[in-house]
Design an enzyme around this catalytic site. Structure first.
Site, PDB file in Angstrom:
ATOM      1  N   ASP A  40      97.302  53.457  29.449  1.00 14.24           N
ATOM      2  CA  ASP A  40      97.261  52.010  29.706  1.00 14.24           C
ATOM      3  C   ASP A  40      96.694  51.278  28.499  1.00 14.24           C
ATOM      4  OD1 ASP A  40      98.352  51.997  32.186  1.00 14.24           O
ATOM      5  OD2 ASP A  40      96.524  51.419  33.258  1.00 14.24           O
ATOM      6  N   LYS A  61     100.315  47.418  31.124  1.00 14.12           N
ATOM      7  CA  LYS A  61     100.652  46.755  32.388  1.00 14.12           C
ATOM      8  C   LYS A  61      99.913  45.442  32.491  1.00 14.12           C
ATOM      9  CE  LYS A  61      99.685  49.119  35.807  1.00 14.12           C
ATOM     10  NZ  LYS A  61      99.420  50.341  36.581  1.00 14.12           N
ATOM     11  N   MET A 173      89.503  40.815  37.398  1.00 11.93           N
ATOM     12  CA  MET A 173      90.710  39.999  37.181  1.00 11.93           C
ATOM     13  C   MET A 173      90.520  38.550  37.631  1.00 11.93           C
ATOM     14  SD  MET A 173      93.578  42.855  38.208  1.00 11.93           S
ATOM     15  CE  MET A 173      92.628  43.727  39.450  1.00 11.93           C
TER      16      MET A 173
HETATM   17  N1  SAH Z   1      90.556  50.569  37.165  1.00 11.99           N
HETATM   18  C1  SAH Z   1      89.790  49.606  36.397  1.00 11.99           C
HETATM   19  C2  SAH Z   1      90.125  48.179  36.744  1.00 11.99           C
HETATM   20  C3  SAH Z   1      91.545  47.776  36.417  1.00 11.99           C
HETATM   21  S1  SAH Z   1      91.854  46.094  36.768  1.00 11.99           S
HETATM   22  C4  SAH Z   1      88.301  49.901  36.594  1.00 11.99           C
HETATM   23  O1  SAH Z   1      87.941  50.704  37.468  1.00 11.99           O
HETATM   24  O2  SAH Z   1      87.498  49.323  35.876  1.00 11.99           O
HETATM   25  C5  SAH Z   1      91.534  45.338  35.196  1.00 11.99           C
HETATM   26  C6  SAH Z   1      90.285  44.478  35.281  1.00 11.99           C
HETATM   27  O3  SAH Z   1      89.126  45.281  35.150  1.00 11.99           O
HETATM   28  C7  SAH Z   1      90.172  43.460  34.167  1.00 11.99           C
HETATM   29  O4  SAH Z   1      90.904  42.298  34.440  1.00 11.99           O
HETATM   30  C8  SAH Z   1      88.676  43.190  34.175  1.00 11.99           C
HETATM   31  O5  SAH Z   1      88.321  42.328  35.246  1.00 11.99           O
HETATM   32  C9  SAH Z   1      88.125  44.556  34.492  1.00 11.99           C
HETATM   33  N2  SAH Z   1      87.734  45.288  33.272  1.00 11.99           N
HETATM   34  C10 SAH Z   1      88.206  46.490  32.878  1.00 11.99           C
HETATM   35  N3  SAH Z   1      87.584  46.895  31.749  1.00 11.99           N
HETATM   36  C11 SAH Z   1      86.681  45.930  31.436  1.00 11.99           C
HETATM   37  C12 SAH Z   1      85.708  45.766  30.400  1.00 11.99           C
HETATM   38  N4  SAH Z   1      85.545  46.700  29.446  1.00 11.99           N
HETATM   39  N5  SAH Z   1      84.959  44.647  30.396  1.00 11.99           N
HETATM   40  C13 SAH Z   1      85.093  43.714  31.360  1.00 11.99           C
HETATM   41  N6  SAH Z   1      85.991  43.817  32.360  1.00 11.99           N
HETATM   42  C14 SAH Z   1      86.774  44.912  32.415  1.00 11.99           C
END
Ligand code: SAH
Length: 253
Positions: A40, A61, A173
């Site tokens: 991803d 994605k 998100m």
């Molecule tokens: N599976 C992932 C989430 C995927 S959805 C998890 O468990 O973290 C994607 C969202 O995750 C982004 O829009 C943001 O809100 C958050 N996100 C993922 N990585 C991030 C990071 N390093 N810093 C801040 N937000 C993050």
């Protein structure tokens, strides 16, 4: 060759919130076994150091442009595994937290393909932690709610009901709707509740603002914060930056 064919499988791997050092040992081992890595675009490319044998297929994605349709990714995994390949499907954070890992696991099960899930540190826990924010704390928050502002049907969550829980709210998100979220939580009595907006947490590019529900949207806009970012709301945000976190480091190859 025949036995290899029978051993095609998919690892659904969570790569953690950003800093590649937050990969698990199990993830590293699975990457080492992989013939193909489907990665991803939120995942730091440095994790590929651990997949020296693998062909790499980027499957971004991100909402908006140039995204790979989910169905295409699912079909590709099935096809590769049926050919006997060990496939590493690498996602940001944890694969089962807002990552469609659950959908992919079901598709693989329906196709009769062996699927092994390797959990990762979800950004909703690891990113606040990197700022010194514990998502729970005995005196400040009896629980934490992980919620996405972005739903398939376009309806947001019931913000007033979430406000009543008294738990820390960690919103994934949420950047496109931060103004609406602030208004809804403000109307539910949370205007003065501490809030943090954290972009690219645990990475070298981490940026954040700290304020409250009433001013968080303005602060984030003024700082130019955008996706990927988390919104963290609750009294625990007061603890931000009271402890040092381990900074992200370059991995030795
Ligand atoms: N599976 C992932 C989430 C995927 S959805 C998890 O468990 O973290 C994607 C969202 O995750 C982004 O829009 C943001 O809100 C958050 N996100 C993922 N990585 C991030 C990071 N390093 N810093 C801040 N937000 C993050």
């Amino acid at each position: 060759v025949k036995t290899e064919r029978q051993n095609g499988r998919v690892y659904l791997i969570g790569a953690g919130p950003g800093d590649p050092e937050l990969l698990t040992l199990k993830a590293v081992r699975a990457l080492g076994e992989a013939d193909v890595v489907l990665i991803d675009d939120l995942v730091d490319r440095r994790v590929l150091e651990y997949a020296p044998r693998a062909r790499v297929v980027p499957v971004g994605k991100r909402g908006g442009c140039r995204s790979t349709p989910q169905q295409f990714i699912e079909r590709l995994m099935v096809r590769l595994a049926r050919r006997g390949h060990v496939v590493a499907r690498v996602k940001g954070g944890d694969p089962f937290v807002f990552g469609r890992g659950g959908e992919e696991a079901l598709v693989l099960a329906a196709a009769g393909i062996e699927c092994r899930v390797i959990p990762g540190i979800t950004s909703g826990v690891g990113v606040p932690a990197a700022l010194g924010i514990p998502v729970t704390h005995r005196d400040l928050a009896r629980g934490v709610t992980f919620v996405t502002a972005h739903t398939r049907d376009g309806n947001g969550p019931d913000w007033a009901a979430l406000a009543r829980t008294g738990t820390t709210l960690v919103i994934y998100m949420g950047m496109q709707r931060i103004g609406e979220i602030a208004a809804a939580l403000g109307a539910a009595g949370m205007s003065a509740t501490p809030a943090a907006v954290i972009e690219r947490g645990t990475t070298e590019n981490e940026r954040s603002v700290i304020g409250n529900v009433a001013n968080m949207a303005g602060l984030a806009a003024a700082a130019g914060l955008g996706s990927p970012a988390l919104i963290v709301i609750g009294e625990v945000v007061r603890l931000a930056r009271t402890v040092e976190s381990a900074p992200p480091q370059r991995l030795s190859a």
